[in-house]
Design an enzyme around this catalytic site. Sequence first.
Site, short mmCIF file in Angstrom:
data_model
loop_
_atom_site.label_atom_id
_atom_site.label_comp_id
_atom_site.label_asym_id
_atom_site.label_seq_id
_atom_site.Cartn_x
_atom_site.Cartn_y
_atom_site.Cartn_z
N ASN A 70 40.40 2.85 67.22
CA ASN A 70 41.51 2.25 67.50
C ASN A 70 41.27 1.04 68.02
O ASN A 70 40.05 -0.02 68.55
CB ASN A 70 41.89 3.20 69.24
CG ASN A 70 43.53 2.48 69.04
OD1 ASN A 70 43.79 1.46 68.76
ND2 ASN A 70 43.57 1.80 70.58
N GLY A 71 41.99 -0.24 66.83
CA GLY A 71 42.12 -1.74 67.51
C GLY A 71 41.80 -2.44 66.06
O GLY A 71 41.69 -1.90 64.67
N TYR A 104 54.47 -2.28 76.16
CA TYR A 104 55.33 -1.19 75.12
C TYR A 104 53.94 -0.14 74.60
O TYR A 104 54.70 0.48 74.96
CB TYR A 104 55.38 -2.75 74.02
CG TYR A 104 56.07 -1.89 72.30
CD1 TYR A 104 57.56 -1.47 72.83
CD2 TYR A 104 55.41 -1.78 71.36
CE1 TYR A 104 57.89 -1.17 71.71
CE2 TYR A 104 55.68 -0.77 70.37
CZ TYR A 104 57.02 -0.87 70.54
OH TYR A 104 57.79 -0.56 69.42
N CYS A 143 46.40 2.20 67.05
CA CYS A 143 46.28 4.10 66.71
C CYS A 143 46.11 4.67 68.16
O CYS A 143 45.77 4.36 68.74
CB CYS A 143 45.12 4.21 65.37
SG CYS A 143 45.43 2.86 64.96
N GLY A 179 50.87 5.38 66.48
CA GLY A 179 50.35 5.11 65.31
C GLY A 179 51.16 6.92 64.22
O GLY A 179 51.62 8.08 64.56
#
Length: 495
Positions: free
Chosen positions: A128-129, A269, A27, A53
């Site tokens: 995020n996570g 990535y 995210c 995201g």
Amino acid sequence: MAADETDARAFSDDHDWLDADHPREECGVFGIFGHPDAAAITALGLHALQHRGQEAAGIVSFDGARFHSERRLGLVGDHFSKKSVIDQLPGMVAIGHTRYSTTGETILRNVQPLFAELAGGGFAVCHNGNLTNGLTLRRQLIAEGAIYQATSDTEVILHLVARSKRNRFIDRFIDALAQIEGAYAFVGMTNKKLVGARDPLGIRPLVLGRLDGHPIFASETCALDIIGARFEREVEPGEVIVVHETGEIESIRPFPARRPRPCLFEYVYFARPDSVAGGRNVYEVRKNIGAILAAESPIAADVVIPVPDSGVPAAIGFAQASRIPYELGIIRNHYVGRTFIQPTQSVRELGVRLKHSANRAVVSGKSIVLVDDSIVRGTTSRKIVSMMREAGARAVHFRIASPPIKHPDFYGIDMPDEAKLLAAQMGLEEMRAYLGVESLAFISIDGLYRALGEPGRDNAAPQFTDHYFTGDYPTPIADLVGEGAKQLSLLAEAS
């Protein structure tokens, strides 16, 4: 099923069949304080973080009297490029989120930022996570009378803040952080404050910048670049930064210092190539990975071809180090989007060709080296190899810019369980035969560390979070034992 759930399932299905062979995005979070165009700036920042995201996006703003929220399914540009939407988000403070669901279904009530009216006023937060004890805490809170509106683990933080007995908001927020485990980068706002927080190991990234003196939090530096903001520094692992009503910035370190272990997959990535993470330019790291991969697994071939887009920098490094010409032998269609919402099986089988097509003039009659960032299930990789054969490749050698992925992730990357991970189920020779290539090689874990400027992996005290390669999980995972494991299974079935 509600309309928003139906639309979300269709959207999710569309992307699953097109891109099933890469880890799914995490995210992206963004926040700005004190800017007259806060919502518009936030939308631009989310555009830059779109790669993190692609299922949903949301923005919450505060205009000095009221909070305003717009949360939508789909891409940032589908909704937040419209003036009519931005006009609904007045105020000089805003936070935003672009989402790929790692915990919870893709339905509108899970789209962040989440907002709640607490005893001290409104509180909006985005994350995020992934909280590895999120389901365990959820079960406990519900047993104590909490009412949940969403299935996202982010809602846990709202309940923990609301139930804290501390007086000041920031103390209540820190009290909540002390109860959670896992990986997080939080950006939150009240009617007086903007706050950013990063997990004690620094697994998930978060940076601090400024635009014309106005503080900004963002997942990556590329979000600062797109708006012309200045990068100031990273939010340190375990640090909580508070931007007060006066504009003063306060740094709080409420937890004992731990050895940082940022996520290796940011370099492999997730992060955009033009971002800087941990002081390292991501593009240069990926080129280094390719060069080390060429040294570890040399091959005689006519041409090096990247699997676009994520394999491009590593392929350039591989080509330069091996002195084999680099060519674009695969052309990616960037405009597939949501062309087929619910494709037929025959269309699904052609899905890889919608996204990638062979450049026959480059491939025909050649011995080629395909370079990709990773292999997860192997399904798309196998189809791309087949496409190269059909385009006339004489031989196909596959080189992978990460070690074999043998273990699932629980920190914000949507990765299948071991039963669906190719490298967890097959040895190197079995994978080579399955993919249909003349040779297959992955960079070593030490080689990957060297690409980041380290001498190798310190097995006694690893410098990064790398459990997907090594099985070395850096935190407890409460949700994988007992009742938490049952809930995790049920949630996976529901999603």
